[in-house]
Design an enzyme around this catalytic site. Structure first.
Site, mmCIF file in Angstrom:
data_model
loop_
_atom_site.group_PDB
_atom_site.id
_atom_site.type_symbol
_atom_site.label_atom_id
_atom_site.label_comp_id
_atom_site.label_asym_id
_atom_site.label_seq_id
_atom_site.Cartn_x
_atom_site.Cartn_y
_atom_site.Cartn_z
ATOM 1 N N GLU A 74 48.506 39.314 41.530
ATOM 2 C CA GLU A 74 48.492 39.554 42.985
ATOM 3 C C GLU A 74 47.376 38.681 43.534
ATOM 4 O O GLU A 74 46.206 39.045 43.451
ATOM 5 C CB GLU A 74 48.208 41.033 43.288
ATOM 6 C CG GLU A 74 49.235 42.014 42.743
ATOM 7 C CD GLU A 74 50.534 42.016 43.542
ATOM 8 O OE1 GLU A 74 50.615 41.330 44.580
ATOM 9 O OE2 GLU A 74 51.475 42.695 43.113
ATOM 10 N N CYS B 260 44.135 40.251 51.663
ATOM 11 C CA CYS B 260 45.040 39.196 51.198
ATOM 12 C C CYS B 260 46.159 38.981 52.211
ATOM 13 O O CYS B 260 46.722 37.905 52.293
ATOM 14 C CB CYS B 260 45.597 39.545 49.829
ATOM 15 S SG CYS B 260 46.308 41.180 49.761
HETATM 16 P P1 NAD Z 1 38.160 36.845 41.944
HETATM 17 O O1 NAD Z 1 39.327 36.132 41.383
HETATM 18 O O2 NAD Z 1 36.895 36.097 42.080
HETATM 19 O O3 NAD Z 1 37.806 38.139 41.089
HETATM 20 C C1 NAD Z 1 38.716 39.185 40.899
HETATM 21 C C2 NAD Z 1 38.351 39.946 39.658
HETATM 22 O O4 NAD Z 1 38.541 39.104 38.510
HETATM 23 C C3 NAD Z 1 36.909 40.419 39.588
HETATM 24 O O5 NAD Z 1 36.878 41.713 39.046
HETATM 25 C C4 NAD Z 1 36.265 39.416 38.652
HETATM 26 O O6 NAD Z 1 35.138 39.911 37.974
HETATM 27 C C5 NAD Z 1 37.396 39.167 37.681
HETATM 28 N N1 NAD Z 1 37.317 37.897 36.943
HETATM 29 C C6 NAD Z 1 36.728 36.737 37.324
HETATM 30 N N2 NAD Z 1 36.911 35.800 36.377
HETATM 31 C C7 NAD Z 1 37.606 36.368 35.378
HETATM 32 C C8 NAD Z 1 38.123 35.886 34.138
HETATM 33 N N3 NAD Z 1 37.932 34.631 33.732
HETATM 34 N N4 NAD Z 1 38.830 36.746 33.360
HETATM 35 C C9 NAD Z 1 39.043 38.014 33.756
HETATM 36 N N5 NAD Z 1 38.576 38.529 34.920
HETATM 37 C C10 NAD Z 1 37.877 37.700 35.730
HETATM 38 O O7 NAD Z 1 38.667 37.432 43.343
HETATM 39 P P2 NAD Z 1 37.816 38.177 44.446
HETATM 40 O O8 NAD Z 1 36.966 37.136 45.118
HETATM 41 O O9 NAD Z 1 37.197 39.381 43.869
HETATM 42 O O10 NAD Z 1 38.949 38.680 45.453
HETATM 43 C C11 NAD Z 1 39.370 37.944 46.553
HETATM 44 C C12 NAD Z 1 40.727 37.330 46.278
HETATM 45 O O11 NAD Z 1 41.644 38.379 45.937
HETATM 46 C C13 NAD Z 1 41.318 36.677 47.508
HETATM 47 O O12 NAD Z 1 41.909 35.452 47.145
HETATM 48 C C14 NAD Z 1 42.391 37.659 47.953
HETATM 49 O O13 NAD Z 1 43.417 37.085 48.699
HETATM 50 C C15 NAD Z 1 42.859 38.205 46.653
HETATM 51 N N6 NAD Z 1 43.529 39.492 46.848
HETATM 52 C C16 NAD Z 1 44.880 39.583 46.628
HETATM 53 C C17 NAD Z 1 45.546 40.772 46.844
HETATM 54 C C18 NAD Z 1 47.032 40.908 46.591
HETATM 55 O O14 NAD Z 1 47.496 42.034 46.463
HETATM 56 N N7 NAD Z 1 47.788 39.831 46.516
HETATM 57 C C19 NAD Z 1 44.839 41.887 47.273
HETATM 58 C C20 NAD Z 1 43.470 41.778 47.478
HETATM 59 C C21 NAD Z 1 42.824 40.574 47.263
#
Ligand code: NAD
Length: 515
Positions: free
Chosen positions: A232, A266
């Site tokens: 997502e 998002c």
């Molecule tokens: P991010 O990708 O930086 O982090 C998300 C999660 O992934 C965090 O818990 C982080 O610690 C973890 N993570 C980071 N690197 C990792 C790795 N290599 N392996 C495993 N886990 C890892 O995202 P963010 O900045 O926390 O969130 C914002 C983004 O999320 C925006 O792009 C937003 O659009 C998206 N988002 C999407 C939805 C949806 O349902 N499509 C909903 C909410 C947010």
């Protein structure tokens, strides 16, 4: 082991620290999850649904205490937290408690004539241990909704909140108060390295919500073990306003869709396309309304504040970069546009004279910024809306439902609202997920429950002496009779009577010409 400091975005006050777990700790979390899953898998769906109901009551009773934590770690306005995080979780808990028993019951499916006498079923079984990795923008909702969906399907869940908003200990307290089975949902606190370690530990499914770049990394890691992933990811949602839309209501919708949660959703409205005949008037209404939005001040429990702070410093920098780039390419800022000093409060910002050469119209901004562009024809606006690497959601506004539906069908997105905004997310019966760079897989609705199940196909036959017509020995008679059956079933002269006769003949041969 890394130590991560958690900070209140509004006050910048240090709240607490989390320490990343080591490999041994991750292994023992998975061992406990596997043991718990065996117990959870033996519960009926109805029993699991009752756990959801109890959790729902606890969340509702502790709503204000939960909001205190969410507001302190995200900086969002209390009303944003109440309507999206608290209401959203309660609504999902109730929905799945009510619908899962029927959705996950064994299903009879059609058995064709040639398989007469047999029964075909689909069984929904748990996958095992599901890993949920959550982002910081809705730390309560984005972690709990996939987690409870996975649980009600019989899985144990390991979940990693974002290191920016871990809400340490909160969800565990709620689960305990609700009498949830031990280790049904375990939280692991940490950052990227912890997330990576959890993916490498071979869950049966990774359910990831976050950015495109992290999604790609997780998919690459998961591929090493053929671990399935649901991604997502981000969005750049367009909102399309035709000339016959109710201007007042539509402007209010655009404003809320772009600014709620300080634009850190998002499915935020990230691009607004307005028909040129109403564009000047619409922009004027938007500007007037936007100037009236009230920021959070930090006074505890202020239910009247409209707009919260942004959560992550790096996201504010993205907003500033997009605005600077747009300005150098000719955009004009009508409202907002800059924060004071290093404050994480970014004022609601209205931008006009924008075009698709600007990052503001192409890349995810994820802040309280609304860029507005005029369009002339339906074809033109469809081209603009689909001119994006993302495909999460969109909205179309028009009094002409036929036109709105026609446009909605041509949008390359996973979710679309007609005459409303972000509302596909408001109904837990609708599956949610993206296309293109917004990811793949669905959660919520019946389709979303299937995501967390091993869908097992079952064909049940009786016990008796008869053998099947296509079993050995292969004989010329059987070959000819089978060809006749195919013609009776599939040729232009197909006939039910011939099918029955051929079927009977084949059956007779099969039981005569034996090995
Ligand atoms: P991010 O990708 O930086 O982090 C998300 C999660 O992934 C965090 O818990 C982080 O610690 C973890 N993570 C980071 N690197 C990792 C790795 N290599 N392996 C495993 N886990 C890892 O995202 P963010 O900045 O926390 O969130 C914002 C983004 O999320 C925006 O792009 C937003 O659009 C998206 N988002 C999407 C939805 C949806 O349902 N499509 C909903 C909410 C947010």
């Amino acid at each position: 082991m890394g130590v991560i400091q958690i900070t209140n975005p509004l006050t910048t006050q240090a709240l607490y620290e989390i320490t990343e777990p080591g490999a041994e700790e991750i292994a023992s979390v998975y061992a406990r999850a596997c043991a718990a899953q065996e117990r959870i898998g033996r519960l009926s769906v109805q029993q699991r649904a009752e756990h959801l109901h109890k959790l729902m009551h606890i969340v509702q009773m502790r709503q204000e205490q939960i909001l205190d934590r969410i507001v302190a770690e995200t900086g969002k306005s209390r009303m944003d937290g109440l309507s999206s995080e608290i209401f959203g979780v309660l609504d999902a808990l109730e929905h799945f408690a009510k619908t899962a028993p029927q959705a996950l019951a064994d299903q009879n499916v059609h058995t064709p004539f040639v398989l007469m006498g047999k029964k075909s079923q689909v069984w929904y079984e748990p996958l095992g241990v599901v890993l949920v990795i959550a982002p910081w923008n809705y730390p309560f909702y984005q972690l709990l909704v996939p987690a409870i969906s996975a649980f009600v399907c019989g899985n144990a869940v390991v979940a990693k909140p974002s290191e920016l908003t871990p809400l340490r200990g909160l969800i565990e307290e709620l689960l305990e108060a609700a009498g949830f089975p031990a280790d049904a949902l375990q939280l692991v606190y940490g950052g990227k390295a912890t997330g990576q370690g959890l993916v490498e530990a071979r869950p049966e499914l990774v359910f990831f919500t976050g950015s495109v770049s992290t999604g790609k990394r997780i998919m690459a890691t998961a591929a090493q073990n053929l671990t399935p992933v649901v991604l997502e990811l981000g969005g750049k949602d367009p909102m399309i306003v035709f000339e016959d839309a109710n201007l007042e209501r539509t402007a209010n919708g655009a404003l809320w869709g772009a600014i709620t949660n300080a634009g850190q959703s998002c499915t935020s409205v990230e691009r607004l396309y307005v028909h040129k005949s109403i564009y000047p008037q619409f922009v004027e209404i938007l500007a007037e309304k936007m100037r009236k939005l009230k920021p959070v001040t930090g006074v505890p429990a202020e239910p009247h504040a409209d707009v919260g702070t942004m959560t992550a410093p790096f996201q504010i920098e993205t907003v500033e970069k997009h605005l600077a780039d747009a300005k150098t390419k000719g955009a004009r800022i009508l409202v907002g546009g800059a924060r004071q000093g290093n404050s994480r409060y970014f004022p609601p910002t209205l931008v006009i004279d924008v075009n698709h050469e600007m990052h503001l119209m192409k890349d995810e901004t994820f802040g309280p910024v609304l860029p507005v562009m005029a369009f002339d024809t339906e074809t033109e606006v469809l081209g603009l809306a689909n001119d994006s690497p993302y495909g999460l959601s969109a909205s179309v506004w028009s009094a002409d439902k036929e036109r709105a539906t026609r446009v909605a069908r041509q949008l390359v997105v996973g979710n679309v609202s007609i005459n409303n905004v972000m509302l596909t997310e408001g109904n837990p019966a609708l599956p949610f997920g993206g296309v293109k760079d917004s990811g793949f897989g669905r959660y919520k609705g019946v389709w979303g429950l299937e995501t967390f199940c091993r869908v097992k196909s079952v064909l049940i036959d009786g016990q008796g002496p008869k053998i099947e017509a296509n079993w050995y020995p292969y004989t010329p008679n059987k070959y000819n009779a089978f060809s006749d059956l195919i013609a009776a079933l599939f040729s232009p002269r197909k006939s039910l009577l011939d099918t029955i006769l051929c079927g009977l003949k084949l059956e007779g041969l099969a039981n005569k010409e034996k090995l």
